[in-house]
Design a protein around this motif. Structure first.
Motif, short mmCIF file in Angstrom:
data_model
loop_
_atom_site.label_atom_id
_atom_site.label_comp_id
_atom_site.label_asym_id
_atom_site.label_seq_id
_atom_site.Cartn_x
_atom_site.Cartn_y
_atom_site.Cartn_z
N UNK A 129 36.65 74.86 37.72
CA UNK A 129 37.29 75.98 37.02
C UNK A 129 38.69 75.61 36.53
N UNK A 130 39.45 74.88 37.35
CA UNK A 130 40.80 74.49 36.94
C UNK A 130 40.77 73.55 35.74
N UNK A 131 39.79 72.64 35.71
CA UNK A 131 39.69 71.71 34.59
C UNK A 131 39.32 72.45 33.30
N UNK A 132 38.46 73.44 33.41
CA UNK A 132 38.11 74.24 32.24
C UNK A 132 39.30 75.06 31.77
N UNK A 133 40.06 75.61 32.73
CA UNK A 133 41.26 76.36 32.37
C UNK A 133 42.28 75.46 31.69
N UNK A 134 42.44 74.25 32.21
CA UNK A 134 43.37 73.29 31.60
C UNK A 134 42.98 72.98 30.17
N UNK A 135 41.69 72.75 29.92
CA UNK A 135 41.23 72.44 28.57
C UNK A 135 41.55 73.59 27.60
N UNK A 136 41.37 74.82 28.08
CA UNK A 136 41.67 75.98 27.24
C UNK A 136 43.18 76.08 26.95
N UNK A 137 43.99 75.79 27.97
CA UNK A 137 45.44 75.84 27.79
C UNK A 137 45.91 74.72 26.85
N UNK A 138 45.29 73.55 26.97
CA UNK A 138 45.67 72.44 26.09
C UNK A 138 45.30 72.75 24.64
N UNK A 139 44.22 73.47 24.44
CA UNK A 139 43.83 73.85 23.08
C UNK A 139 44.90 74.73 22.44
N UNK A 140 45.59 75.51 23.27
CA UNK A 140 46.70 76.36 22.79
C UNK A 140 48.01 75.60 22.74
N UNK A 141 47.98 74.31 23.10
CA UNK A 141 49.19 73.47 23.17
C UNK A 141 50.23 74.07 24.10
N UNK A 142 49.75 74.62 25.21
CA UNK A 142 50.63 75.31 26.15
C UNK A 142 50.99 74.46 27.36
N UNK A 143 50.63 73.17 27.37
CA UNK A 143 50.78 72.36 28.58
C UNK A 143 51.71 71.17 28.37
N UNK A 144 52.45 70.85 29.43
CA UNK A 144 53.34 69.67 29.45
C UNK A 144 52.77 68.66 30.44
N UNK A 145 52.58 67.43 30.00
CA UNK A 145 52.01 66.38 30.85
C UNK A 145 53.04 65.91 31.88
N UNK A 146 52.63 65.87 33.16
CA UNK A 146 53.53 65.45 34.24
C UNK A 146 53.29 64.00 34.63
N UNK A 147 52.04 63.63 34.89
CA UNK A 147 51.76 62.26 35.29
C UNK A 147 50.35 62.11 35.82
N UNK A 148 50.04 60.91 36.32
CA UNK A 148 48.70 60.57 36.80
C UNK A 148 48.80 59.90 38.15
N UNK A 149 47.84 60.18 39.03
CA UNK A 149 47.78 59.51 40.33
C UNK A 149 46.32 59.27 40.70
N UNK A 150 46.10 58.39 41.67
CA UNK A 150 44.75 58.07 42.12
C UNK A 150 44.33 59.07 43.19
N UNK A 151 43.22 59.75 42.99
CA UNK A 151 42.77 60.76 43.94
C UNK A 151 41.62 60.26 44.82
#
Length: 622
Positions: free
Chosen positions: A499-521
């Motif tokens: 659900x969070x990944x789908x929400x993120x994709x929708x927010x990115x489509x609105x250009x509402x997100x700022x990239x923070x970084x990447x880590x190994x999970x």
């Protein structure tokens, strides 16, 4: 036009800051005098008639002064709020509500550069003519990111093995160790406890047995349970006597050492028959007195022996750092084999057999999934190998590219835009300006203030433009990718994403997100298996723009990829942000791009409908 828009921005900032100050009660006489002067000026200067877009009565601009001073003070105190931003926010909302774009359609049309109209009106006042024109730009560039990885393509396989409790049947033929003394005294209670062997001589004394030397010393301990009775060796005066304690240094006693009897169970078992024996140490061979013998019995009832847990089948996985135990399932309990459970006195739930499942990693290939689009420049290269400590090569790298994507803007009616002088009330503001940016910038700032009022406290905390930390996952070199900014989005429909990944994709489509970084999970011995990309999302492009500008201007931290800091601004922080120094182009470029497909002959209506829709619902109308 830039001067007018900049003036509007500075006015907004000034009003916001002025209204945010702590209220100080004025001198009542000075207050009345100032109020009278303000009301007189409103009438004498005809402010109502000269205010662009204002259609109300002049009296509405006058402050009321007929009430008692105490009443005014009380009403003013009630109207005040503990939130020092509230007056500024109310003021900005009132401005937007009182000045709909429809009343200034021609002005908006000229400012947005959709028509070459140097004589357009601004709030009903005609501008002067200008002949300074230049070609209109065809679009703008919009910053995006692209990420990819290089390293080991690690595959994980499932390995299954079994462990078992090594319980075996004992042989029907059993052997044990004993000697002639133990066999002769087998009927004596607990004979196996008397392990210290002695050879002794019996001495007579005046009153009978001499208990101070020889066998008498040990015979006197029989009743105390410390020694067993003596056994005569053949027909001699020598005897064997076993005790729990060794007697040494006494006349008539020779200590033979420690002995053992392991045949008591076989002697007591009626199903066992003595079949053979071998004496390995004689005391008196002539009389058949053996000091140590091995006896063999043949028994009808074989028993069980537990040799411990056998893990041989799983040894290749238990000692492999590339393997990890997933599940362990007991497939046989002691209660499933009652005779073994009884023979070995095992609990009913004791596990006799188990099936173990291991996940084992191996390197299938090494390479990169990077297919960098044109126009992208490498911004960062980060090692995301959790095993990397500087002593060995990094096994997984993450690359972040900064990209520029062209954004179309609508064409003008004539292909050129011209500068103009605008009349605002009684002041003439001369400008040699590119109107592509000024009014959109001003309108964007106004809408930013409007969104700030809507976002204040919306998340349950008294902050402005609060956001959410959202993450998406992508397997390294694998077939799972829920991150639109990384490589090829294999699951375009996000069906396998959470659900969070789908929400993120929708927010990115609105250009509402700022990239923070990447880590190994998810890691392995060979590097990273799964990476997480982290963003702060603010519900709208305006929220994201103001947050980015605020972080830059105020030096605020975004946190890191594992622990992003996506909270909103406090009131005092928001007051420090200079909205006139914020680049809103990412916001109004979208507005213009959406107008590009409309009929050029109805641009005024399209602009009016779109921006009014933005001001009310925050959703552009196409």
């Amino acid at each position: 036009m830039r001067c007018l828009a900049s003036t509007a921005l500075l006015l907004l900032v000034f009003v916001s800051q002025a209204l945010a100050q702590t209220y100080q009660p004025p001198n009542l006489a000075e207050f009345q005098t100032a109020l009278d002067r303000a009301n007189s000026a409103a009438v004498n200067n005809d402010i109502a008639a000269n205010m662009p877009g204002y259609q109300g009565a002049a009296n509405d601009l006058q402050a009321k002064s007929g009430e008692e001073v105490a009443t005014l003070q009380r009403d003013g105190a009630v109207a005040s709020s503990t939130n020092v931003m509230k007056p500024a926010i109310v003021q900005s909302n009132a401005y937007v509500a009182a000045n709909p774009v429809s009343e200034n359609a021609a002005w908006v049309k000229g400012a947005l550069g959709v028509a070459n109209d140097p004589t357009a009106s601004a709030g009903g006042v005609t501008g002067t003519t200008s002949t300074t024109c230049h070609a209109q730009g065809g679009g703008t560039d919009q910053a995006t990111i692209y990420t990819c990885e290089s390293g080991n393509n690690v595959v994980t396989t499932s390995q299954v093995c079994q462990t078992y409790q090594d319980i075996a049947l004992t042989s029907a033929t059993r052997t044990c160790q004993t000697d002639s003394y133990y066999e002769a005294q087998a009927s004596y209670a607990n004979i196996g406890a008397f392990t210290e062997a002695h050879q002794c001589v019996i001495f007579a004394g005046p009153g009978g047995l001499n208990t101070g030397i020889g066998c008498g010393v040990m015979i006197s301990q029989i009743n105390a349970g410390n020694c067993a009775p003596p056994k005569q060796i053949g027909s001699t005066s020598n005897y064997l006597q076993y005790c729990k304690t060794a007697y040494t240094g006494i006349t008539g006693i020779t200590y033979l050492g420690r002995k053992a009897d392991t045949c008591s169970a076989q002697r007591a078992d009626t199903g066992c028959t003595r079949s053979s024996e071998i004496c390995t140490s004689w005391i008196d061979e002539a009389s058949g007195t053996c000091g140590a013998k091995t006896v063999t019995y043949t028994c009808a009832n074989a028993g069980y022996v537990d040799n411990g847990l056998n893990v041989t089948a799983c040894a290749a996985f238990t000692g492999n750092p590339a393997c990890s135990l997933g599940t362990s399932t007991c497939t046989q309990h002691a209660s499933d084999v009652p005779d073994i459970m009884a023979a070995l006195a095992l609990p009913a739930d004791f596990c006799l057999k188990s099936t173990l499942t291991y996940s084992c990693d191996s390197v299938a290939s090494t390479g990169s999934d990077c297919q960098v689009p044109g126009g992208c420049v490498l911004k960062e290269q980060n090692c995301i190998d959790p095993n990397y400590d500087g002593s060995s090569p990094c096994q997984t790298y993450d690359y972040v590219y900064a990209c520029q994507a062209a954004v179309a803007t609508p064409p003008s009616a004539t292909g050129a835009i011209c500068d103009a002088s605008w009349v605002n009330g009684t002041a003439i503001i001369a400008t040699a300006d590119d109107p592509d940016n000024d009014l959109p910038q001003a309108l964007s700032a106004i809408n930013a203030l409007k969104e700030a009022s809507g976002s204040y406290g919306a998340s349950g905390t008294l902050t402005i433009f609060g956001g959410d930390g959202l993450k998406c996952g992508k397997s390294i070199g694998g077939l799972s990718n829920c991150c639109k900014d990384s490589g090829l989005l294999l699951d375009a429909n996000l069906t396998s994403c959470n659900a969070d990944e789908k929400k993120l994709a929708a927010e990115q489509k609105k250009k509402a997100c700022h990239y923070i970084g990447t880590y190994c999970s998810n890691k392995s011995l060979f590097g990273c298996l799964m990476k997480k990309m982290t963003y702060c999302c603010y519900g709208s492009v305006l929220g994201r723009i103001v947050e980015e500008a605020g972080h830059s201007q105020l030096g605020l931290s975004w946190g890191d990829a594992k622990n992003p800091q996506c909270g909103g601004f406090s009131v005092s922080q928001f007051q420090q942000i200079d909205l006139s120094n914020v680049d809103f182009s990412d916001f109004y470029d979208d507005k213009l791009a959406q107008l590009a497909d409309n009929d050029p002959n109805s641009t005024v209506a399209a602009i009016t409908a779109s921006i009014n829709s933005m001001n009310t619902s925050r959703t552009p109308e196409k």
